[in-house]
Design a protein around this motif. Sequence first.
Motif, PDB file in Angstrom:
ATOM      1  N   ASN B 325     -13.600  61.711  43.034  1.00 57.02           N
ATOM      2  CA  ASN B 325     -12.344  61.272  43.650  1.00 57.02           C
ATOM      3  C   ASN B 325     -11.106  61.874  43.005  1.00 57.02           C
ATOM      4  O   ASN B 325      -9.997  61.409  43.229  1.00 57.02           O
ATOM      5  CB  ASN B 325     -12.275  59.746  43.622  1.00 57.02           C
ATOM      6  N   CYS B 326     -11.309  62.892  42.200  1.00 59.10           N
ATOM      7  CA  CYS B 326     -10.154  63.516  41.544  1.00 59.10           C
ATOM      8  C   CYS B 326      -9.454  64.481  42.503  1.00 59.10           C
ATOM      9  O   CYS B 326     -10.090  65.058  43.378  1.00 59.10           O
ATOM     10  CB  CYS B 326     -10.593  64.293  40.316  1.00 59.10           C
ATOM     11  N   SER B 327      -8.159  64.645  42.286  1.00 58.37           N
ATOM     12  CA  SER B 327      -7.420  65.623  43.083  1.00 58.37           C
ATOM     13  C   SER B 327      -7.748  67.022  42.583  1.00 58.37           C
ATOM     14  O   SER B 327      -8.343  67.200  41.519  1.00 58.37           O
ATOM     15  CB  SER B 327      -5.921  65.364  42.953  1.00 58.37           C
ATOM     16  N   VAL B 328      -7.345  67.991  43.371  1.00 54.97           N
ATOM     17  CA  VAL B 328      -7.569  69.383  42.996  1.00 54.97           C
ATOM     18  C   VAL B 328      -6.977  69.652  41.615  1.00 54.97           C
ATOM     19  O   VAL B 328      -7.607  70.234  40.744  1.00 54.97           O
ATOM     20  CB  VAL B 328      -6.915  70.313  44.038  1.00 54.97           C
ATOM     21  N   PHE B 332      -8.688  70.917  38.078  1.00 53.37           N
ATOM     22  CA  PHE B 332      -8.285  72.088  37.286  1.00 53.37           C
ATOM     23  C   PHE B 332      -8.033  71.667  35.848  1.00 53.37           C
ATOM     24  O   PHE B 332      -8.464  72.319  34.899  1.00 53.37           O
ATOM     25  CB  PHE B 332      -7.006  72.710  37.861  1.00 53.37           C
ATOM     26  N   ASP B 333      -7.331  70.545  35.693  1.00 51.56           N
ATOM     27  CA  ASP B 333      -6.979  70.095  34.350  1.00 51.56           C
ATOM     28  C   ASP B 333      -8.206  69.713  33.534  1.00 51.56           C
ATOM     29  O   ASP B 333      -8.197  69.803  32.317  1.00 51.56           O
ATOM     30  CB  ASP B 333      -6.011  68.901  34.430  1.00 51.56           C
ATOM     31  N   LYS B 334      -9.258  69.272  34.240  1.00 55.43           N
ATOM     32  CA  LYS B 334     -10.452  68.868  33.518  1.00 55.43           C
ATOM     33  C   LYS B 334     -11.368  70.049  33.220  1.00 55.43           C
ATOM     34  O   LYS B 334     -12.493  69.855  32.757  1.00 55.43           O
ATOM     35  CB  LYS B 334     -11.212  67.811  34.322  1.00 55.43           C
ATOM     36  N   LEU B 419      -9.618  83.166  34.730  1.00 54.01           N
ATOM     37  CA  LEU B 419     -10.263  83.281  33.437  1.00 54.01           C
ATOM     38  C   LEU B 419      -9.296  82.931  32.313  1.00 54.01           C
ATOM     39  O   LEU B 419      -9.684  82.362  31.299  1.00 54.01           O
ATOM     40  CB  LEU B 419     -10.821  84.692  33.235  1.00 54.01           C
ATOM     41  N   ASP B 420      -8.040  83.240  32.517  1.00 54.30           N
ATOM     42  CA  ASP B 420      -7.050  82.984  31.481  1.00 54.30           C
ATOM     43  C   ASP B 420      -6.915  81.489  31.186  1.00 54.30           C
ATOM     44  O   ASP B 420      -6.590  81.095  30.072  1.00 54.30           O
ATOM     45  CB  ASP B 420      -5.691  83.535  31.931  1.00 54.30           C
ATOM     46  N   ARG B 421      -7.178  80.674  32.195  1.00 58.73           N
ATOM     47  CA  ARG B 421      -7.075  79.237  31.939  1.00 58.73           C
ATOM     48  C   ARG B 421      -8.316  78.736  31.192  1.00 58.73           C
ATOM     49  O   ARG B 421      -8.428  77.561  30.884  1.00 58.73           O
ATOM     50  CB  ARG B 421      -6.923  78.484  33.267  1.00 58.73           C
ATOM     51  N   SER B 422      -9.216  79.654  30.927  1.00 58.07           N
ATOM     52  CA  SER B 422     -10.474  79.419  30.223  1.00 58.07           C
ATOM     53  C   SER B 422     -11.127  78.095  30.576  1.00 58.07           C
ATOM     54  O   SER B 422     -11.234  77.164  29.779  1.00 58.07           O
ATOM     55  CB  SER B 422     -10.270  79.630  28.722  1.00 58.07           C
TER      56      SER B 422
END
Lengths: 316, 512, 369, 334
Positions: B325-328, B332-334, B419-422
């Motif tokens: 149920n997480c947002s997009v 990304f943050d997770k 990839l930069d956000r690893s």
Amino acid sequence: MELFLQMFPAALVMATPIIIAALGGLFSERSGVINIALEGIMLVGAFATAVTVIFLGESMGRAAIWVGLLVGALVGCAYSAIHAFVSIRLRADQTISGTALNMLSTGITVFLCQLIFQGQRSPNIPVSMPKISIPILKDIPILGRMFFNEAYPTFFIAVLLVVGAYFLLYKTRFGLRLRSCGEFPQASASMGINVAKMRYIGVLTSGALGGLAGGIMLLTTNIQFSVSVIHGVGFIALGCLVFGKWNPWGCLLTGVFFGFSEIISSYSGNIPGLSGMPTEFFYSIPYVLTIVALVLFAKRSIGPKAAGQIYDAGER
Amino acid sequence: MAYAVEMLNITKEFPGIKANDNITLRLKEGSIHALLGENGAGKSTLMSILFGLYQPTSGVIKVHGETIKEMDPNLATELKIGMVHQHFKLIESFTVAENIILGDEPVKNKMNVIDIKTANRKIKELSEQYGFNVDPNAKISDISVGMQQKVEILKMLYRDANILIFDEPTAVLTPQEIDDLIEIMKRLVKEGKSILLITHKLIEIKSVADECTILRRGKYIDTVDVKTTSIPEMAEMMVGRNVNFTIDKKPANPKEVILDVKNLCVENESKKQIVKDFSFDVRAGEIVGLAGVDGNGQSELIYALAGLMKASKGEILLCGEDIRNCSVKERFDKGMGHIPEDRHKYGLVLDFLLKENLILQSYADAPYAKHGILQMDIIDEHANKLIDEFDVRSGEGKESLTRSMSGGNQQKAIIARELDRSPKLLLVVQPTRGLDVGAIEYIHGRIVEERDNGKAVLLMSLDLDEILDLSDRIVVIHDGERTAFIDRDKTDFKDIGLYMAGEKHKEDTTHE
Amino acid sequence: MNNKTSALKVSLVSVGLGLLLGLIILVVSGYSPMVLFNAILRGLTGMTTQRPVFNLRNTGEFIVFSLPLILTGLSVAFAYKTGMFNIGAEGQFMVGACASVVVAILVPLPGILHVIASVLAGALAGALWGFIPGLLKSNFKINEVVVCIMLNYFGMYLSNFILKSLPGSSISKTVVIPSSASLSSEFLSGLTNHSRLHWGILIVAFCVFAYWFILNKTSFGFSLRATGHNEYAADYAGMKTKRNVVLSMMIAGALAGLAGAIMSLGVFNMGRVLSGFENYGFDGIAVAFVGAFNAIGIVLAGLLFGLLKVMAPLMQATGVPKEINEIISAFIVLFVAMQYGIRLLLTKLEARKHKKAKPKTLETSKEGK
Amino acid sequence: GGSDDKDKGSDDKSCKVKIGFVTDMGGIDDRSFNQGSWEGIKKFAEDEGLGDDCITYLESKAEADYVSNLTQLSEDGFDLVVAAGYLFEDAMKDVSAQFPETNFLIIDSVVEADNVQSAVFAAHEGSYLAGVAAALEAKALGSDSVGFIGGMEGPVIGAFQAGFEQGALAANPKAKIYVDYAGSFDDAGKAKTLAAKQYDAGVKVIYAAAGNAGNGVIQEAQERTEKGEELYTVGVDRDQYEDGKMASGDSVILTSALKRVDVATYDACKQILDGNFKAETITYNFDLDGVGFPEENPNLSEDITKALNDAIAGIKDGSIKVSEEAKITNGGTN
Ligand SMILES: Nc1ncnc2c1ncn2[C@@H]1O[C@H](COP(=O)(O)OP(=O)(O)OP(=O)(O)O)[C@@H](O)[C@H]1O
Ligand SMILES: Nc1ncnc2c1ncn2[C@@H]1O[C@H](COP(=O)(O)OP(=O)(O)OP(=O)(O)O)[C@@H](O)[C@H]1O
Ligand SMILES: [Mg+2]
Ligand SMILES: [Mg+2]
């Protein structure tokens, strides 16, 4: 009931131009071009009709009316050619192009009016649209009074146009092809149909009908031309198109319905419960209803799928 | 030997690209001629030219020996050429019959009233003749994709076409439907018709075609006799080098489970279940390939994982945490990264500058924004860093309009950004579609590198070779269900093909 | 870069063609084209051939006419940046004008608070009028154009009804608002020889700055622009695209509502019952497109259309139908709509120029992508 | 006020006086007070032999134009600046204060200032005549029903309605009066619908005080007359006999309740020329020839003409008092 019978013919007078203009919108949008310029086209058509009838009225008498309506339709057609060219050939955003035509219509008609008549309004139109009663039919109880007694022949023209549009759009080869261009022009093109041509036909037809509707509106609800003869009916016709689900019969029914909503304020004093309402309330009805209709039908998208899309065959 | 169609020295230029470069193709009367080439090789363009949808920049078209001055769809139809397009050209709100007769409607009288009875009768006859079993009065929106394709074929037959073009007809079909189609094509040829068939699948070419013309990046390579040419030989001609695509990659060293999908269900807008009870997992340090025929639910599965579609049931565990149920943004943050399947539609805002696209997800986070205000210096710095590191080439560096960049470099920009956000988990979808070999190699190398750095990678591709080359494990989807989930080493092209067609792997059958 | 210059070129060409067509129409109708130039001169400076005296009042009035157009232009442009066509600025203008007067008359507040509250009320009402099409678009996928058109009419009738119901209202107007709620400025008026220049100019300046700042410098603006260009990509990137659509329509509505508020509080100092549209919103469409959605461009375009407005009565005084200015504006919009054609024309012309200069290198430079 | 600053402008050597006029949004040719006011000014110019450039007008396109147009003319050194319509009230207050040297005339509204003359009309008295004529003619046609169709509700048109009501009841105590408002001065279609409604209800004569919208009433009457019905419309402001003409040459206009704005502008111009401009409120009534009915009324019987003249006499000598308060509500009858 008595009140209803009184109101009905008046509602038909208002409904007639709405129906015809909505049919115009129908042809255009079914071919894939949104035409918010209907309001402006109606104004231009009304102006052309006014000029014609004023100049020919003295010499031709009643016949001038029909010539005037013809000229109104032709001029509306010519005016819509700008929209067609700009949005089909030059791939303009159809909404902006339509907006420009609406803006232009008030300026150009009043400008010409000043040149021709030295005033912002035309002189009075010398002959008026005759009302007719149809001998046997008018004696049918209820229906006779609703439709056939002292009615403008233009309403019957509107009904004929609805039948004609239905026949043309849903029964003939031309109609199938036109509608296909409003749904999936790439498919039409792959079947050898000239999409641009069909869209030109759609827009020009809508111009002719819009011009005719403008002329009729002028002749049946006014006695002279001024910028305010159309006062939003072109936009109401667009709402009618949505409400009528882009279908000729729908246009007819909702047209009559909107005709009623246009005149209900005139009779509000006689309707219990409505007599105290402010006039603004009645004026707002058609517009608010259109929004409601949009919300109701939103879930099922029923309009032509490709309406508003610029068709690009891949290259020029 | 008489030729049904000859396309001689055809060249077609689009702004910025030569889609066809001096191509010659001859279709023999009564035969099936295959057209083979990678994505973007120019196959569809060539066929569109034959059908008159595009005008060639130069070249000659002959039909039954006669030179055609200017082809258009009407003339093509008159010459009895018919085409089934890669993307169906059917009007959803029209009936089957209306779609079939459009442009060639039988009419009753001078008023051009459509004679729908005659049309229906003719369609019924045709449909029975080929065992199609379509209802002329059904709406297109109500019939299956396979049925829709039959309608497309009927469109041609209705016009008595005897030169038939099929543009990737099998991509959207189930194996059974593919078999049917092959039978139909054989039958058509027996009746004297000639067929041009576009497909990526060498097996299909081998089973129906007589000849095969191979294109590569818009250029003509060769025309071969299918009987005497092996599949590897054709494949080599198609990509331009040895097909031994084995990427230089060490064995995987998988660690803890990063993504764990349990009994996931996804419904589309009309509440139809597209993904059914789907389960699999991806571990750190491995690449899991998601294989399947286009349209079997893999896109929806990816959308559900990425948060672009709602999952109706099941669990999506990212490092043990249910993110269903997480947002997009939360995903990304997770720690999720996502290289989307369509770089133009999803991956990039083409009218943004390159540097803006490089912060498309993190634009609102520190350090790129402080108190809601963009930090231009930091954004510029970041862009320059990525451009250097990933060798993204463009006219004006970070200030380039993304639209003006080539496809390969656009894709590099997306990969650089992700990839930069690893991320811990990387969803990689069709990463090399429409790219040239050099770009493909670079991107494949990068993906493997990420794996070796301990990332979990889920790779979705319609290109089975890409899956086989890169994956450590492969999960196969058919009609929304899992048909296999196996180690790469324990399977091969043929087996995967069977699973994609719906056959279940023995473990998967015993599972349930 | 290239894109910006060509947008500028398209605007300039459109304005030029519009004025040219206006001139042609004048000449064909038998008027002297000098009428147009004289009106421009007089509208800007008050100077005539007989009285070459610079009159700051005319300049001030010209700015007064331009201010609401700049705001409605910003309104249309702001929505457009998020992929929405705000043809509803007309209605937002009217409800904004109405709400500002309602607060000015009914809510007694001390000192500067009064005028601030009144202005904000106008912005809020406009925002509400933008919220409706925004919400219907984002949640029901309903085309905003039809909704906006209908809301224009509804907004007019609703405002009329409310204004007429205020204490002391006549059928055509409300009572004069308390001076504490007025934006009128003796200082600015004094500076400009008693024109009606008012403090709304500060509001407009602020909005122009805010428009530029929000769209180009903030992360919010970043996501709005992304949504406008490519909703799918914005979704993919985790932006709240639905919320963006609603918010951008609300901000657009607020800008148009402010335009209504400064006219009511700054120019008329009362609420007016309207018998028809005054086209402040529709002209905003022209301003936004001619201004190429660029803050400075919109200011310049707003001034241009303001000039066309002050010119109208001056032309009429010389016997030229004042509708010529409407015709010119409409043509300008039409030409901007035809930008594809104009771009084509420009590239052709440029190519021809190149050909003349250096015939060999044409092929390579033709399609700079 | 009343100063004679002839040398304000530099281009008016040939002009004894310069008169400027600002219209409201109805435009110069509105067949109503804008047109009437301008006609008075033109007649004055003709009578005094003033050149064309001594009189001018500015049309207002929007309300925002009112102040700027008035200011423009004041700055241009016009001796008298005329504005037509109560919509100008506030603009007139502002501009007259700013140009104390210029003289102003406002029609239909009262502005108290040292340099403004306000011309208001005893419309209720004029409309009393309309009521008398309508009720008598209806009675002659065998009906007690008469109708009133107004533009927008409010005190201005309310006075017309009030006069009409009282006149009708005075002429026929049994008169049944139908009252409807079109809601605007522009919507002829609406007015036409209302007229149809009233005629359907048995009304024989309708008095339309609805500006341009009144045209719809006239058209409805024409169509019905051409069908053989016998019914009439009473015109307003100007003699509308010509407007009501049909192909047969007959007109549906029984008579018109005149409101002579031209008289007001003419008088003010004359005062300026003569140097005796009065900055005061002038009520144009029967005495000042401000209201009345046309001299020629082909449709009016002699009896009715006489009754009208009697009524005028009665109002003049005070034996008939006409109130400005309307009684019947919109959409209702008495
Ligand atoms: N209308 C167009 N305008 C510009 N470029 C185009 C156009 N159509 C195709 N192209 C480009 O031409 C090239 C060839 O495209 P084409 O569709 O013929 O490839 P294909 O071999 O059919 O590929 P696929 O296997 O993906 O269907 C591609 O680079 C494509 O992007
Ligand atoms: N359907 C289409 N319509 C219009 N333009 C297209 C279409 N498809 C591709 N193009 C354009 O055609 C050009 C070639 O696209 P493609 O994706 O093949 O890139 P490319 O130049 O081959 O890049 P690279 O060499 O890095 O692979 C690009 O400018 C792209 O924008
Ligand atoms: Mg293809
Ligand atoms: Mg490429």
